[in-house]
Design an enzyme around this catalytic site. Structure first.
Site, PDB file in Angstrom:
ATOM      1  N   SER A   1       0.837  -1.192   0.000  1.00  0.00           N
ATOM      2  CA  SER A   1       0.000   0.000   0.000  1.00  0.00           C
ATOM      3  C   SER A   1       0.872   1.243   0.000  1.00  0.00           C
ATOM      4  CB  SER A   1      -0.900   0.014   1.236  1.00  0.00           C
ATOM      5  OG  SER A   1      -1.570   1.258   1.360  1.00  0.00           O
TER       6      SER A   1
ATOM      7  N   TYR B   1      -1.948  -0.837  10.549  1.00  0.00           N
ATOM      8  CA  TYR B   1      -2.087  -1.100   9.119  1.00  0.00           C
ATOM      9  C   TYR B   1      -0.887  -0.539   8.360  1.00  0.00           C
ATOM     10  CZ  TYR B   1      -3.856  -0.974   4.331  1.00  0.00           C
ATOM     11  OH  TYR B   1      -3.989  -1.131   2.969  1.00  0.00           O
TER      12      TYR B   1
ATOM     13  N   LYS C   1       1.944  -2.827   6.310  1.00  0.00           N
ATOM     14  CA  LYS C   1       2.197  -2.731   4.876  1.00  0.00           C
ATOM     15  C   LYS C   1       3.667  -2.418   4.591  1.00  0.00           C
ATOM     16  CE  LYS C   1      -1.769  -3.822   3.190  1.00  0.00           C
ATOM     17  NZ  LYS C   1      -1.909  -5.030   2.349  1.00  0.00           N
TER      18      LYS C   1
END
Length: 218
Positions: free
Chosen positions: A149, A169, A173
């Site tokens: 991401s 998160y 990533k």
């Protein structure tokens, strides 16, 4: 997404609409089967399956789904072997499983960390390893694409001076991006290519009427 001929399935973990458990979807011409192993038509659901309207998607291409928790090592190994048995040679993998907990850092817990990292990092690793082992054991080559991401490199904001509070998160990533490099270095000698994509913001097909802005695609 591509396969080497109609009899070679493409394996891709994804989130099924009816649940949050990561599932494996293979693409092959012959029949269309849902995750519940019942005949269904996805043509009536272009919002959730936009590739069906793509010129690259053959009208009689079919999907068969296998439901599995990517964080379960034994489960993923069994599922990969079953797909190989049912569908034939797997030639490519898209490791796309991902979840997030949007919450201020001071409110995050160990269970939040485990929830995100078990799927985003360990689950992606589990899936890639299971497919790579299948290829190596059978003297095959293949290609793996891992979904990282833009959040692995930047911090998204929801407004001026208001960051999107998803540090687990974001960091997961970043881990996925470096995981990709490590796996690529280890497996290239075996004929296995490993690359990552880092999606950013873009207009999404599921945006409702009147949606004027951009939304994140990964």
């Amino acid at each position: 997404m591509e396969t080497e001929g109609s009899d070679s399935p493409l394996l891709a973990p994804s989130q099924l609409r009816e649940g949050t458990s990561p599932s494996y979807i293979t693409v092959r011409e012959t029949r269309l089967t849902s995750s519940r192993r019942s005949e269904t038509s996805l043509a009536s659901k272009p919002r959730f399956f936009p590739f069906l309207s793509s010129p690259c998607f053959k009208p009689n291409t079919t999907l068969q789904a296998y439901k599995c928790d990517v964080a379960d090592t034994d489960g993923i190994n069994t599922t990969i072997q079953q797909i190989h048995k049912d569908m034939g040679n797997i030639t490519g993998l898209i490791a796309n499983a991902g979840v997030s907990v949007v919450r201020p850092a001071l409110a995050l817990s160990l269970s939040d960390f485990q929830y995100v990292y078990n799927t985003n990092v360990f689950g992606v690793f589990n899936t890639a390893r299971a497919v790579a082992k299948l290829w190596i054991d059978n003297n095959m080559k293949g290609s793996i694409v891992i979904t990282s991401s833009m959040s692995s490199q930047i911090i998204n904001v929801v407004d001026v001076a208001e960051p999107l509070t998803q540090v687990f998160y974001n960091s997961s990533k970043a881990a996925v991006s470096n995981l990709t490099k490590g796996l690529a270095a280890e497996w290239i000698a075996k004929g296995i290519r490993v690359n990552a994509l880092s999606p950013g913001y873009g207009a999404l097909f599921e945006c409702g009427p009147g949606f004027a802005g951009l939304t994140k695609t990964g």
